[in-house]
Write a protein that holds these residues in place. Structure first.
Motif, mmCIF file in Angstrom:
data_model
loop_
_atom_site.group_PDB
_atom_site.id
_atom_site.type_symbol
_atom_site.label_atom_id
_atom_site.label_comp_id
_atom_site.label_asym_id
_atom_site.label_seq_id
_atom_site.Cartn_x
_atom_site.Cartn_y
_atom_site.Cartn_z
ATOM 1 N N VAL A 1 -2.034 62.251 31.704
ATOM 2 C CA VAL A 1 -1.683 61.162 30.795
ATOM 3 C C VAL A 1 -0.160 61.039 30.697
ATOM 4 C CG1 VAL A 1 -1.628 62.548 28.669
ATOM 5 C CG2 VAL A 1 -2.224 60.122 28.558
ATOM 6 N N HIS B 1 -7.952 65.446 31.205
ATOM 7 C CA HIS B 1 -7.323 64.126 31.123
ATOM 8 C C HIS B 1 -5.850 64.245 30.728
ATOM 9 C CE1 HIS B 1 -7.141 59.772 30.752
ATOM 10 N NE2 HIS B 1 -6.434 59.952 29.649
ATOM 11 N N GLY B 2 -5.551 65.167 29.828
ATOM 12 C CA GLY B 2 -4.175 65.335 29.374
ATOM 13 C C GLY B 2 -3.217 65.727 30.485
ATOM 14 N N THR C 1 -4.916 51.837 26.997
ATOM 15 C CA THR C 1 -5.086 52.425 25.672
ATOM 16 C C THR C 1 -3.891 53.300 25.319
ATOM 17 O OG1 THR C 1 -7.500 52.451 25.825
ATOM 18 C CG2 THR C 1 -6.500 53.986 24.269
ATOM 19 N N ASP D 1 -4.266 55.923 28.271
ATOM 20 C CA ASP D 1 -3.343 55.817 29.399
ATOM 21 C C ASP D 1 -1.959 56.326 29.004
ATOM 22 O OD1 ASP D 1 -4.987 54.043 31.401
ATOM 23 O OD2 ASP D 1 -5.218 53.121 29.412
ATOM 24 N N VAL E 1 -7.160 63.321 22.848
ATOM 25 C CA VAL E 1 -6.746 62.877 24.183
ATOM 26 C C VAL E 1 -7.925 62.935 25.145
ATOM 27 C CG1 VAL E 1 -5.319 63.468 26.190
ATOM 28 C CG2 VAL E 1 -4.311 63.455 23.897
ATOM 29 N N GLU E 2 -8.697 64.010 25.082
ATOM 30 C CA GLU E 2 -9.836 64.134 25.998
ATOM 31 C C GLU E 2 -10.964 63.183 25.617
ATOM 32 O OE1 GLU E 2 -9.650 65.890 28.789
ATOM 33 O OE2 GLU E 2 -7.590 66.288 28.128
ATOM 34 N N SER E 3 -11.105 62.876 24.339
ATOM 35 C CA SER E 3 -12.183 61.998 23.889
ATOM 36 C C SER E 3 -11.876 60.532 24.154
ATOM 37 C CB SER E 3 -12.421 62.212 22.382
ATOM 38 O OG SER E 3 -13.387 61.306 21.893
ATOM 39 N N TYR E 4 -10.671 60.086 23.773
ATOM 40 C CA TYR E 4 -10.325 58.662 23.917
ATOM 41 C C TYR E 4 -9.780 58.320 25.294
ATOM 42 C CZ TYR E 4 -10.793 58.358 18.825
ATOM 43 O OH TYR E 4 -11.272 58.376 17.536
ATOM 44 N N GLN E 5 -9.307 59.345 26.019
ATOM 45 C CA GLN E 5 -8.768 59.175 27.374
ATOM 46 C C GLN E 5 -7.744 58.029 27.439
ATOM 47 O OE1 GLN E 5 -11.778 59.267 30.447
ATOM 48 N NE2 GLN E 5 -12.086 61.423 30.014
ATOM 49 N N GLN F 1 -8.041 67.345 21.529
ATOM 50 C CA GLN F 1 -9.417 66.844 21.567
ATOM 51 C C GLN F 1 -9.444 65.321 21.601
ATOM 52 O OE1 GLN F 1 -11.852 68.331 18.398
ATOM 53 N NE2 GLN F 1 -13.700 67.338 19.126
#
Length: 370
Positions: free
Chosen positions: A311, A307-308, A229, A280, A274-278, A272
């Motif tokens: 990434v 997650h960020g 993604t 790559d 970045v954390e929601s869609y996670q 937000q």
């Protein structure tokens, strides 16, 4: 390369409006004819020019790249000349700004800024006061771009669309993007800067190009989904997203799931997302040197999330074209010069081999700035 001076940069950036006001007043007092020529708009015009100069100067100091300001001053001189102002006007304005900086800032903060201003003024003596054109008419792609631009300027959206779609069987999508649509859009920008077209005409051209991009995307051959993604956005303050849309499109053609957030993305909302869609891979676009500070702030904020923190971040845009090594210094994992490298670098960053038929052609090492 000079050492970055973040303290002086912050002082100038935070006081840009006031410093520009003092410099504009001094300039118009020393050049009363310019005040009369611009009448009621004189102070507003020069205040805007000098505020932009102050912000560009702050960006040059923050990055330790005096050439940022020198290049900007050369471009601004061309712009002002195209709009009918005297060829030496900007040199006088930057000289006034340097005097204000020396008077208003502590000596330790003003010395480097004044030196950069002086270098820029010397450079202006050797610059041709013309804005560069972006359409080569001696190639098939250049002639197609010129025909497309003419359709835009004549307000003929249907003809503009047909010109591009009719070329599709014999021209690849990356070629249409890079050698036709992007140069035409850049020429639209130049014409607006030179006061050859107005805002309405520029908006029509840009909206038509976005429509054509959507039409091309619907006709594109897509690789099989690769399970990765991409989240793409232009940083806060960056209003330009045509190039970003092109990047999103070529990633989608290469098999990525793509989430394109568009221009001027607020930092908290991006974090937000970045954390929601996670994703790559996070792709960030910066157009102007002053936005590099925002880019660094954006990357720091993204890295603060669970997650960020891991990434991969790919950056691109005109602001880094003359200093690609800054990408890593600002916290990014890679830099792409254009569409032809974006997919290759992005796929290398996440451990994918680039499909043989993607626009990028071959994968680049994630350790390589391209």
């Amino acid at each position: 390369m000079n050492q970055p001076d973040p303290v002086a940069a912050a002082m100038i950036r935070n006081a840009a409006g006031s410093l520009a006001g003092y410099a504009a007043s001094d300039l118009l007092d020393s050049q009363p004819d310019w005040r009369e020529a611009l009448a009621a708009n004189a102070f507003t015009t020069w205040h805007g020019v000098l505020r932009n100069c102050a912000e560009e100067l702050a960006a040059a100091l923050a990055a330790g790249r005096p050439q940022f300001f020198t290049a900007y001053a050369a471009w601004m001189q061309s712009l002002l000349t195209a709009r009918g102002l005297p060829a030496g006007a900007l040199a006088s304005a930057v000289t006034c700004l340097a005097k204000v900086l020396a008077a208003e800032l502590p000596a330790g903060a003003s010395a480097g800024a004044v030196r950069i201003c002086e270098e820029a003024v010397r450079g202006l003596e050797h610059e041709s006061p013309t804005l560069p054109r972006f359409l080569p008419t001696d190639t098939p792609h250049g002639r197609l771009a010129a025909s497309y631009l003419l359709a835009l300027l004549e307000g003929d959206r249907s003809r503009a669309s047909r010109l591009i779609l009719d070329a599709l069987p014999d021209t690849s999508l990356p070629e249409l993007y890079l050698q036709v649509l992007l140069p035409a859009q850049q020429e639209v920008g130049r014409m607006w800067q030179a006061d050859e077209i107005n805002v309405a005409e520029e908006h029509f051209a840009t909206s038509t190009t976005k429509m054509v991009l959507a039409q091309l995307r619907s006709r594109a051959a897509l690789h099989a989904q690769n399970g990765k993604t991409l989240l793409a956005a232009a940083v806060t303050g960056n209003q330009h997203d045509v190039g970003l849309q092109m990047v999103a499109d070529v990633f989608e053609m290469a098999g990525w799931r793509v989430i394109q957030l568009g221009p001027d993305m607020p930092i908290p909302d991006l974090v937000q997302a970045v954390e929601s869609y996670q994703p790559d891979l996070l792709a960030l676009s910066v157009s102007l040197h002053p936005q590099l500070v925002t880019l660094a702030e954006t990357i720091r904020a993204v890295r603060s999330g669970p997650h960020g923190a891991g990434v991969k971040i790919l950056v691109g845009g005109r602001a880094l074209a003359d200093a690609p090594d800054l990408a890593r210094q600002l916290g990014a994992d890679g830099y792409a010069t254009d569409l032809n490298t974006a997919v290759a670098v992005g796929q290398a960053l996440v451990g994918l081999h680039s499909p043989g038929s993607t626009p990028a052609g071959q994968a680049a090492s994630p350790q390589t700035t391209v």
